[in-house]
Design a protein around this motif. Structure first.
Motif, PDB file in Angstrom:
ATOM      1  N   THR A   3      37.720  34.349  39.793  1.00  0.00           N
ATOM      2  CA  THR A   3      38.422  33.635  38.746  1.00  0.00           C
ATOM      3  C   THR A   3      37.977  34.162  37.405  1.00  0.00           C
ATOM      4  N   PRO A   4      38.687  33.838  36.291  1.00  0.00           N
ATOM      5  CA  PRO A   4      38.285  34.335  34.971  1.00  0.00           C
ATOM      6  C   PRO A   4      36.873  33.951  34.586  1.00  0.00           C
ATOM      7  N   GLU A   5      36.332  32.867  35.171  1.00  0.00           N
ATOM      8  CA  GLU A   5      34.993  32.437  34.808  1.00  0.00           C
ATOM      9  C   GLU A   5      33.917  33.075  35.686  1.00  0.00           C
ATOM     10  N   ALA A   6      34.346  33.684  36.805  1.00  0.00           N
ATOM     11  CA  ALA A   6      33.366  34.230  37.725  1.00  0.00           C
ATOM     12  C   ALA A   6      32.725  35.473  37.154  1.00  0.00           C
ATOM     13  N   GLU A  15      25.074  34.827  31.124  1.00  0.00           N
ATOM     14  CA  GLU A  15      26.105  35.278  30.199  1.00  0.00           C
ATOM     15  C   GLU A  15      27.492  34.953  30.741  1.00  0.00           C
ATOM     16  N   GLY A  16      28.331  34.413  29.892  1.00  0.00           N
ATOM     17  CA  GLY A  16      29.689  34.079  30.294  1.00  0.00           C
ATOM     18  C   GLY A  16      30.593  34.042  29.092  1.00  0.00           C
ATOM     19  N   ALA A  17      31.674  33.268  29.192  1.00  0.00           N
ATOM     20  CA  ALA A  17      32.652  33.195  28.110  1.00  0.00           C
ATOM     21  C   ALA A  17      32.030  32.725  26.808  1.00  0.00           C
ATOM     22  N   ARG A  18      31.053  31.839  26.870  1.00  0.00           N
ATOM     23  CA  ARG A  18      30.446  31.330  25.631  1.00  0.00           C
ATOM     24  C   ARG A  18      29.602  32.389  24.925  1.00  0.00           C
ATOM     25  N   GLY A  42      48.960  34.336  31.262  1.00  0.00           N
ATOM     26  CA  GLY A  42      47.714  34.177  30.530  1.00  0.00           C
ATOM     27  C   GLY A  42      47.908  34.110  29.028  1.00  0.00           C
ATOM     28  N   GLN A  43      49.095  33.697  28.567  1.00  0.00           N
ATOM     29  CA  GLN A  43      49.394  33.546  27.141  1.00  0.00           C
ATOM     30  C   GLN A  43      49.173  34.854  26.372  1.00  0.00           C
ATOM     31  N   ALA A  44      49.887  35.883  26.807  1.00  0.00           N
ATOM     32  CA  ALA A  44      49.781  37.194  26.171  1.00  0.00           C
ATOM     33  C   ALA A  44      51.059  37.961  26.414  1.00  0.00           C
ATOM     34  N   ASN A 112      40.507  36.889  29.334  1.00  0.00           N
ATOM     35  CA  ASN A 112      40.064  37.279  30.666  1.00  0.00           C
ATOM     36  C   ASN A 112      41.180  37.080  31.686  1.00  0.00           C
ATOM     37  N   ALA A 113      41.886  35.946  31.582  1.00  0.00           N
ATOM     38  CA  ALA A 113      42.992  35.667  32.496  1.00  0.00           C
ATOM     39  C   ALA A 113      44.115  36.686  32.319  1.00  0.00           C
TER      40      ALA A 113
END
Length: 231
Positions: A3-6, A15-18, A42-44, A112-113
């Motif tokens: 997933t985008p968070e993985a 380390e991640g999105a934040r 993914g809004q792009a 990321n998505a």
């Protein structure tokens, strides 16, 4: 597929999105996309150039404050066919990017998505992914480039203001341009400070100043695309 968070194994678990970290990576696929511009879930916006062979190069293009993904595409799309480059333009959740508004997180996750979806739809070669941007988008591009140099091998920054990476990975190369008469982000306080900082950290930097204001002149955009594709 993660997933985008993985986080993949090579990313530090803290380390991640934040922290501005992106986990999407190019993957082997036989998928090809028809030429044209389409909206991703993914809004792009994804722009696929008209080329004789499927493009394998991708640039993420980031709009300025108050701007749109469509505006961002317009800067580089005239040169996408010649460069055989896919262009991915995400839309920020707020009026500008999360790093500038409130800190890394929401826009990193959205990007990321969009990258995951792009890498599923098209074949992109590792080592041929760049990030570009104008104004606030340029500041964000530099920051994401330094943070994710293991994904982005090149950064195209037009009239940036600053950079604020929380972590550093990889060693991308930089193309930075700025107008000497810029009244929005004055060159003396911005690029003429940023470029020496990057060079001091031993990043390769190509720096161009032009006579003009807060803008991307067509010759500058064309030069930046040539610089990127002639690596």
């Amino acid at each position: 597929m993660p997933t985008p968070e993985a986080a993949p194994a090579h990313t530090h678990p803290a380390e991640g999105a934040r922290h501005g970290r992106l986990t999407a990576r190019p993957a082997l696929t036989t998928a090809t996309a028809e030429p044209g511009t389409r909206r991703l879930t993914g809004q792009a916006l994804l722009h696929v150039p008209r080329t004789t062979r499927p493009p394998t190069r991708l640039a993420v293009v980031l709009h300025g404050a108050g701007g749109t993904a469509g505006q961002a595409l317009n800067w580089l799309s005239p040169y996408a066919d010649t460069a055989a480059a896919l262009l991915l333009a995400p839309q920020s959740i707020s009026s500008t990017w999360d790093m500038i508004a409130s800190g890394y997180g929401p826009d990193v996750t959205r990007l990321n998505a969009a990258l995951h979806e792009t890498f599923t739809r098209t074949t992109v070669e590792p080592g041929r992914v760049a990030v570009a941007g104008f104004s606030d988008g340029a500041s964000y591009a530099i920051s994401l480039g330094v943070t994710n140099g293991d994904l982005f091998t090149a950064v195209l920054a037009f009239s940036p203001g600053f950079m604020a990476p929380l972590v550093r990975h990889g060693r991308p190369r930089f193309y930075i341009s700025h107008g000497t008469d810029d009244r929005v982000l004055p060159i003396e306080r911005c690029s003429r400070r940023l470029v020496p900082r990057l060079r001091k950290s031993e990043y390769p930097v190509t720096y161009e100043e032009f006579t003009g204001g807060h803008e991307i002149p067509a010759p500058t955009a064309a030069d930046a695309m040539r610089w990127w594709t002639q690596e």
